[in-house]
Design an enzyme around this catalytic site. Structure first.
Site, PDB file in Angstrom:
ATOM      1  N   GLY A 167     -76.764  90.369  29.186  1.00  0.00           N
ATOM      2  CA  GLY A 167     -76.953  91.387  30.226  1.00  0.00           C
ATOM      3  C   GLY A 167     -75.697  91.492  31.063  1.00  0.00           C
TER       4      GLY A 167
ATOM      5  N   LYS B 295     -67.060  96.822  37.110  1.00  0.00           N
ATOM      6  CA  LYS B 295     -67.003  95.538  36.394  1.00  0.00           C
ATOM      7  C   LYS B 295     -66.255  94.537  37.269  1.00  0.00           C
ATOM      8  CE  LYS B 295     -65.335  93.602  32.013  1.00  0.00           C
ATOM      9  NZ  LYS B 295     -64.711  93.930  30.731  1.00  0.00           N
TER      10      LYS B 295
ATOM     11  N   ARG C 175     -65.269 101.313  35.045  1.00  0.00           N
ATOM     12  CA  ARG C 175     -65.255 101.629  33.612  1.00  0.00           C
ATOM     13  C   ARG C 175     -66.119 102.859  33.365  1.00  0.00           C
ATOM     14  NH1 ARG C 175     -66.580  96.833  29.486  1.00  0.00           N
ATOM     15  NH2 ARG C 175     -68.667  96.902  30.375  1.00  0.00           N
TER      16      ARG C 175
ATOM     17  N   ARG D 207     -75.654  98.983  23.528  1.00  0.00           N
ATOM     18  CA  ARG D 207     -75.024  98.147  22.512  1.00  0.00           C
ATOM     19  C   ARG D 207     -76.050  97.796  21.456  1.00  0.00           C
ATOM     20  NH1 ARG D 207     -71.798  95.093  26.427  1.00  0.00           N
ATOM     21  NH2 ARG D 207     -72.012  96.286  28.343  1.00  0.00           N
TER      22      ARG D 207
ATOM     23  N   ASP E 148     -73.157  92.266  21.183  1.00  0.00           N
ATOM     24  CA  ASP E 148     -73.260  92.808  22.549  1.00  0.00           C
ATOM     25  C   ASP E 148     -72.002  93.584  22.930  1.00  0.00           C
ATOM     26  OD1 ASP E 148     -72.406  89.944  22.401  1.00  0.00           O
ATOM     27  OD2 ASP E 148     -71.817  90.317  24.475  1.00  0.00           O
ATOM     28  N   ASN E 149     -70.965  93.506  22.115  1.00  0.00           N
ATOM     29  CA  ASN E 149     -69.749  94.270  22.365  1.00  0.00           C
ATOM     30  C   ASN E 149     -69.563  95.377  21.333  1.00  0.00           C
ATOM     31  OD1 ASN E 149     -69.136  92.620  24.543  1.00  0.00           O
ATOM     32  ND2 ASN E 149     -67.915  91.208  23.311  1.00  0.00           N
TER      33      ASN E 149
ATOM     34  N   ASP F  75     -65.127  96.395  25.815  1.00  0.00           N
ATOM     35  CA  ASP F  75     -64.881  94.995  26.144  1.00  0.00           C
ATOM     36  C   ASP F  75     -63.523  94.501  25.656  1.00  0.00           C
ATOM     37  OD1 ASP F  75     -65.441  92.577  27.298  1.00  0.00           O
ATOM     38  OD2 ASP F  75     -67.556  92.750  26.795  1.00  0.00           O
TER      39      ASP F  75
END
Ligand code: AMP
Ligand code: MG
Length: 467
Positions: free
Chosen positions: A82, A105, A169, A176, A241-242, A251
């Protein structure tokens, strides 16, 4: 100056299981380090305010939240990830009618932070800013950088106390593979269905159901990874997750562009097995799509039929990757619509580059130029290849190559020098890199120094996670 962001939020209207609502955590002394005025205009954002982009003020219309996801990290499933240091402020519809996420971020801890501090330091924030904007200028799908703010607060890392920063960002979305995995693994099928419908509507409206979504994401990821390969980009952490549903690069942790060509090149200091090596990226992209398939199959009552359909799509991906690779690398040697019979010509050049450790960017940029052979140590071998190549390409080759072979890419050593200067309060090198990388295919003579590969002392052996 007051900032106006025309928010039009959709993710925040999904059920609360998808995220946790929370504002960014305020910082001591917000100062603007970088602001992307062209992107702001594209997003319909007027004005700017360091308090908003450092997280001290929640702007009108925002619905701040941290997204839940999971993911395979280096092949091992982690059920709870998360946004551990990011907050989605909301979405806007840009000038082209496209929905875009606005995310801070480095904006402080969230319920998903685990042991992390929720923060980022200046180095990785500015690296992501420069590299993501360069990727965009190179024509590679990517998240963008709207702003970088200094926080005035120290961030503690292995190196000690470092200046803190927040990156704004912009992404087509932050969905994802891991966003699907978290609900599939928990057996939360209703949520998985809601997410699938949302992703189809937002990213792949032509897709017919979950299998159609899988096919669309496979196609987008195949194009993306072929584009990375063609500019010598190594993502470094291709965890699920990326890996985005939109097909954008996301990422920029231990990522880097290769200097000397090496299929096995790895940058991530924790990637000891070379899982995410340059030449392994196509295989990993397929592996990641197999994980998406595994999640989406949970939506079907007739699992057997779904498995069969999904398997066929994932098995077709290496062919899609290969076709995209051939098109990209064909253009790099001046061939439009390269055929399978052209592949040996490309592979022979890459084999020469591998043997000689030739500079990937400079060797391609030099093709057809008088000094091309100087990029190689085995010049006789290159001369032989060049003669064959010249007999194969047409007069339009120079034109094709000019759009396929960047003259400059953000190499690690000028980026490291830029970060060092920024930490000392000098943003001039950052501004210079941003100007130069805005036109990577057509470089002004004043930026010629950025073509230079690193000296032995300048080689950056690894970039670091835990940024
Ligand atoms: P990454 O390697 O950047 O993709 O991050 C993997 C996971 O760790 C994500 O869930 C991040 O949100 C989380 N994470 C990374 N760095 C931090 C940090 N400094 N504080 C809290 N969470 C973090
Ligand atoms: Mg990540």
């Amino acid at each position: 100056m007051t900032v106006r962001i025309p928010f039009d939020n959709s993710y925040a209207t999904l059920p609360e299981v998808f995220f946790t609502r929370l504002p960014p955590t305020p910082v001591s002394a917000p100062v603007t380090l970088a602001w992307n005025a062209a992107l702001a205009a594209e997003l319909g954002i007027s004005g700017t305010d360091p308090n908003v982009f450092a997280g001290n003020t929640v702007p009108d219309g925002a619905a701040p939240l941290a997204q839940l996801y999971a993911g395979h990290q280096f092949g091992n499933y982690n059920p709870q990830l998360g946004d551990g240091r990011a907050v989605l402020l909301g979405e806007v519809i840009d000038n082209n009618g496209l929905r875009r996420d606005i995310q801070l971020k480095g904006s402080g801890p969230t319920p998903y932070s685990r042991m992390g501090d929720g923060r980022a330091w200046l180095g990785p924030v500015l690296r992501e800013y420069v590299v993501s904007e360069a990727m965009h200028a190179l024509g590679v799908p990517t998240t963008r950088a709207l702003a970088a703010m200094a926080t005035g607060d120290p961030v503690y890392r292995e190196q000690g106390g470092l200046p803190g920063a927040v990156l704004t960002r912009i992404a087509a979305s932050h969905l994802r593979v891991g966003t699907f995995q978290v609900f599939a693994h928990r057996g939360h099928i209703d949520e998985l269905r809601t997410l699938t419908d949302y992703a189809i509507a937002r990213h792949h409206p032509q897709a017919d159901g979950p299998i159609g979504l899988l096919a669309a994401v496979c196609a987008a990821q195949a194009e993306l990874v072929a584009a990375w390969m063609s500019v010598g980009f190594i993502h470094g952490v291709m965890n699920t997750d990326n890996c985005t549903i939109s097909g954008e690069t996301i990422d920029y942790g231990p990522c880097a562009f290769m200097d000397a060509y090496d299929e096995a090149r790895v940058f991530s200091s924790i990637d000891q097995m070379g899982r995410y090596a340059y030449g392994n990226q196509p295989r990993i992209a397929v592996w990641n799509m197999a994980q998406l398939a595994t999640a989406l199959i949970q939506l079907f009552d007739d699992k057997e039929a779904a498995v069969e359909q999904a398997t066929a799509i994932v098995h077709a991906m290496p062919g899609q990757l290969q076709a995209a690779w051939l098109r990209r690398f064909g253009a790099k040697v001046g061939l439009e619509d390269a055929k399978a019979t052209d592949q040996p010509l490309i592979e022979d050049l890459l084999a020469l580059m591998q043997k000689d450790g030739a500079d990937f960017t400079n060797a391609f940029a030099a093709l057809g130029q008088p000094g091309a052979r100087d990029q190689f140590t085995d010049r006789a071998a290159f001369d032989e290849w060049e003669a064959l190549w010249q007999s194969r390409v047409g007069h339009e080759a120079t034109q094709i190559m000019a759009h396929a072979n960047p003259q400059i890419i953000p190499r690690n050593h000028p980026i490291e020098a830029m970060i060092e200067a920024a930490v000392a309060g000098d943003m001039e090198p950052f501004d210079r890199l941003m100007k130069a990388f805005a036109q990577p295919y057509d470089v002004a003579p004043e930026y010629d120094d950025l073509r230079r590969p690193p000296t032995a002392q300048e080689i950056v052996p690894a970039t670091f996670c835990g940024t």
